[in-house]
Design a protein around this motif. Structure first.
Motif, short mmCIF file in Angstrom:
data_model
loop_
_atom_site.label_atom_id
_atom_site.label_comp_id
_atom_site.label_asym_id
_atom_site.label_seq_id
_atom_site.Cartn_x
_atom_site.Cartn_y
_atom_site.Cartn_z
N THR A 130 4.92 34.99 -2.05
CA THR A 130 6.33 35.18 -1.69
C THR A 130 6.93 33.89 -1.14
OG1 THR A 130 5.93 37.51 -1.18
CG2 THR A 130 7.92 36.53 -0.27
N SER A 131 6.19 33.18 -0.31
CA SER A 131 6.71 31.92 0.23
C SER A 131 6.84 30.85 -0.84
CB SER A 131 5.80 31.42 1.35
OG SER A 131 4.47 31.20 0.88
N GLY B 238 4.59 9.69 -2.06
CA GLY B 238 3.84 10.09 -3.25
C GLY B 238 3.32 11.51 -3.23
N CYS B 239 3.84 12.34 -2.36
CA CYS B 239 3.37 13.72 -2.27
C CYS B 239 4.04 14.57 -3.36
CB CYS B 239 3.69 14.28 -0.89
SG CYS B 239 2.73 15.73 -0.45
N THR C 60 3.99 18.80 -0.74
CA THR C 60 5.04 18.80 0.27
C THR C 60 5.17 20.17 0.92
OG1 THR C 60 6.28 17.12 -0.98
CG2 THR C 60 7.50 18.42 0.65
N PHE C 61 5.06 21.20 0.10
CA PHE C 61 5.15 22.56 0.64
C PHE C 61 4.00 22.85 1.59
CE2 PHE C 61 3.87 27.06 0.25
CZ PHE C 61 5.00 27.66 0.79
N VAL C 62 2.77 22.49 1.19
CA VAL C 62 1.59 22.82 2.00
C VAL C 62 1.50 21.94 3.24
CG1 VAL C 62 -0.93 22.86 2.00
CG2 VAL C 62 0.32 23.68 0.00
N ARG C 63 1.79 20.65 3.10
CA ARG C 63 1.55 19.72 4.21
C ARG C 63 2.75 19.53 5.12
NH1 ARG C 63 -1.67 14.77 1.08
NH2 ARG C 63 -3.35 16.07 0.20
N ILE C 64 3.96 19.76 4.61
CA ILE C 64 5.16 19.49 5.41
C ILE C 64 5.89 20.79 5.77
CG2 ILE C 64 7.35 18.27 5.50
CD1 ILE C 64 4.90 16.43 5.43
N VAL C 65 6.19 21.61 4.76
CA VAL C 65 7.03 22.78 4.99
C VAL C 65 6.29 23.87 5.77
CG1 VAL C 65 8.34 24.62 3.85
CG2 VAL C 65 8.41 22.29 2.94
N VAL C 66 5.08 24.19 5.36
CA VAL C 66 4.35 25.27 6.03
C VAL C 66 4.10 24.99 7.51
CG1 VAL C 66 2.17 26.56 6.08
CG2 VAL C 66 3.30 26.10 3.90
#
Length: 301
Positions: A92-93, A176-177, A182-188
């Motif tokens: 869902t995310s 370079g992500c 980006t979703f896993v390392r920054i957004v979450v």
């Protein structure tokens, strides 16, 4: 400290009094259920058990924990909560993150298609036929796969993601992500409140849902504890209806209940509390995320 006027003091007393009354009204059903579950069935049949057990006993809970169905039902429920919540929140995310980007082609159509499912469904019979054709009936995954995407949670996720600073993702892409990275390392990591809130909402749904198993599952070894509880409650209701319809035999049934420390009503109350207590204990630890997570995810439509 500001000194309150008499009118403000009276207003505060009125508000606190109303909140106290509301709290008592809310908590009393749980308290009474606990009292009945700790009271002997012979005494419960006489009525009048309200605030404290008159004939204290633990026989109801002993019978609950000795019932192999309930212990096995707890395992099924735990597996369902872990698998169903993990998969639902993850997928869902991810869907919400993709739909939060305006540059995605046809993102408005996809959003409309998702929202349409909130208002229209095929109904129970087509759903049953679909599960049968997918060979999901009488399997554990029929309680997990149909609920992987939750549109309501997706909308909250999407709105939350759209409120995040654009610079966070741009800096990650400059380094370079990838989009997934980006979703896993920054957004979450910066979306902890909304993830905690919706994870708990999803877990509560999977823990409490008894209807899915009652429709799609016939195997006793796959029944979650909520469905077993529903069967016990239905059995208790059937016993009470039988007693009311048998007329002269009602007294005999009553006498049979009074002759034992465990009755169908006290047993159902004990089972209900045992099934509800684990998920209730989780709330205090995640309560601080509730308001923040939902409100931040609902600032914009």
């Amino acid at each position: 400290m500001l000194k309150l006027s008499k009118g403000e003091q009276m207003f505060n007393i009125l508000i606190y009094g109303l909140l106290a009354i509301l709290g008592i009204i809310t908590l009393y059903p749980f308290w009474n259920a606990g009292v009945v579950s700790l009271n002997a069935g012979s005494d419960t049949a006489m009525g009048g058990v309200t605030f404290w057990p008159r004939a204290f006993t633990l026989d109801n809970y002993k019978l609950v924990f000795e019932d192999g169905r309930i212990a096995h039902g707890f395992l099924i429920t735990i597996f369902r909560v872990v698998a169903g919540t993990g998969l639902s929140v993850a997928f869902t995310s991810l869907l919400a993150y993709g739909l939060s980007k305006n540059h995605i082609m046809f993102h408005k159509f996809y959003m409309f298609f998702c929202i349409a499912t909130m208002f229209f469904s095929g109904g129970l019979i087509p759903s049953f036929v679909l599960m049968k054709e997918l060979h999901l009936n009488n399997t554990f995954w029929v309680m997990v796969i149909p609920f992987i995407i939750n549109v309501y949670n997706m909308i909250i996720f999407r709105t939350f993601f759209r409120e995040l600073p654009v610079g966070l993702e741009e800096s990650a892409k400059i380094d370079g992500c990838s989009s997934f990275g980006t979703f896993v390392r920054i957004v979450v990591p910066v979306s902890g409140p909304v993830f905690a809130t919706l994870t708990l909402f999803t877990a509560v749904f999977h823990w409490n849902d008894w209807f899915t198993a009652s429709i799609y599952i016939n195997k006793a070894q796959l029944m979650p504890v909520s469905s077993i509880l529903q069967q016990i409650l239905n059995s208790n209701l059937a016993t009470e209806m039988l007693a009311s319809q048998t007329g002269g035999n009602a007294a005999a049934i009553n006498a049979a209940n009074q002759a034992q420390t465990v009755s169908s009503k006290s047993l159902s109350m004990a089972t209900m509390l045992v099934a509800s207590l684990p998920i209730m204990l989780v709330y205090p630890f995640l309560q601080k995320y509730f308001v923040k997570g939902v409100l931040v995810g609902s600032i914009k439509g």
